[in-house]
Motif scaffolding. Structure first.
Motif, short mmCIF file in Angstrom:
data_model
loop_
_atom_site.label_atom_id
_atom_site.label_comp_id
_atom_site.label_asym_id
_atom_site.label_seq_id
_atom_site.Cartn_x
_atom_site.Cartn_y
_atom_site.Cartn_z
N SER A 106 0.86 -1.24 0.15
CA SER A 106 -0.10 -0.19 -0.23
C SER A 106 0.92 1.31 0.04
O SER A 106 1.95 1.32 0.57
N THR A 107 0.23 2.29 -0.86
CA THR A 107 1.22 3.52 -0.85
C THR A 107 0.19 4.66 -0.41
O THR A 107 -1.01 4.97 -1.09
N GLY A 108 0.46 5.38 0.51
CA GLY A 108 -0.31 6.48 0.84
C GLY A 108 -1.75 6.01 1.34
O GLY A 108 -1.87 5.06 1.94
N LEU A 109 -2.81 6.85 0.85
CA LEU A 109 -4.29 6.45 1.28
C LEU A 109 -4.90 5.49 0.26
O LEU A 109 -5.93 5.28 0.52
N MET A 110 -4.22 5.10 -0.78
CA MET A 110 -4.86 4.28 -1.86
C MET A 110 -5.24 3.01 -1.24
O MET A 110 -4.26 2.41 -0.62
#
Length: 246
Positions: A106-110
């Protein structure tokens, strides 16, 4: 003075017996019985005569149906190879089947995306001949097994019964010996048995997540059978017996 010395000697004997078992004397007011409570434990060492080997086929693909199909093909190959080696079909049992997604990091809020689907099919093989444990592992790995789960060494019902009977006899002998010692020190004697409680059992020898190094079928042909040592199993039995005394 002499009476006090006798009492002290009896007390010391009771304390000494308590170090290996458990003995107590009392008067049962409900029936006017004088009793001694004594416990004993018996241990018998036996050799396992049953084995259970559990392993899995794990496949992964971006298409869940392809992952399932590949897994099914590999497990069928493993099962047929084991049967061809003389393992009865009823000794093979599916003990687990899982499908779950493997996500990208997972990257960031994605929300993470599904990267692949992983299918795991688990098979347990029960052996009445413990000496074949290593051979079964080798055959399974050579034909598609790629995850080792556990090896469990056990006693058959018949073997467990024989060893438990022997352990119970030892436990009763210890309890009676301790009770006789205390009764003698008290200047009395055992006249009978009022009741008895029995406990005990055994724990299988279990190897979980055992490691298996496999380089390929060519190396398998050159290698000897995987050595597997079952070890020993201790069967225990404990008794608590209430003896009546004069």
């Amino acid at each position: 003075m002499m009476k006090n010395l006798i009492r002290i000697t009896a007390l010391l004997l009771i304390l000494a017996v308590a170090a290996v078992g458990s003995v107590s004397a009392e008067s049962d007011s409900s029936v006017n019985d004088k009793v001694i409570h004594s416990s004993g434990t018996g241990n018998v060492i036996g050799t396992p005569d049953r084995a259970q080997v559990t392993f899995s086929v794990q496949t992964e693909n971006t298409d869940v149906k392809k992952a399932q199909a590949e897994n099914s093909a590999k497990m069928n190959t493993v099962i047929e190879a084991l049967i061809a080696a003389g393992i009865p079909r009823d000794a093979l049992k599916t003990t687990g089947y899982n499908i779950y997604p493997v996500y990208e990091e997972s990257t960031g809020l994605m929300m993470p995306k599904v990267k692949t689907y992983r299918v795991t099919n688990t098979l347990t093989v029960t052996l009445h001949d413990v000496s074949k444990t290593g051979e079964v592992i080798d055959i399974a790995v050579a034909n598609g097994i790629n995850q080792a789960d556990s090896i469990r060494f056990m006693l058959s019902d018949q073997q467990q019964k024989v060893l438990r009977t022997e352990a119970l006899k030892k436990a009763v002998e210890q309890a009676r010996s301790d009770a006789d010692t205390v009764a003698g020190a008290m200047g009395t004697a055992i006249t009978g048995v009022k009741n008895a409680d029995i406990t005990g059992g055994y724990y299988p020898v279990l190897f979980e997540n055992y490691q298996y190094q496999y380089a390929g079928a060519a190396d398998m042909k050159m290698a000897s059978t995987t050595p597997v040592q079952p070890g020993d199993i201790t069967v225990s039995a404990s008794v608590t017996i209430t003896y009546t005394i004069r």
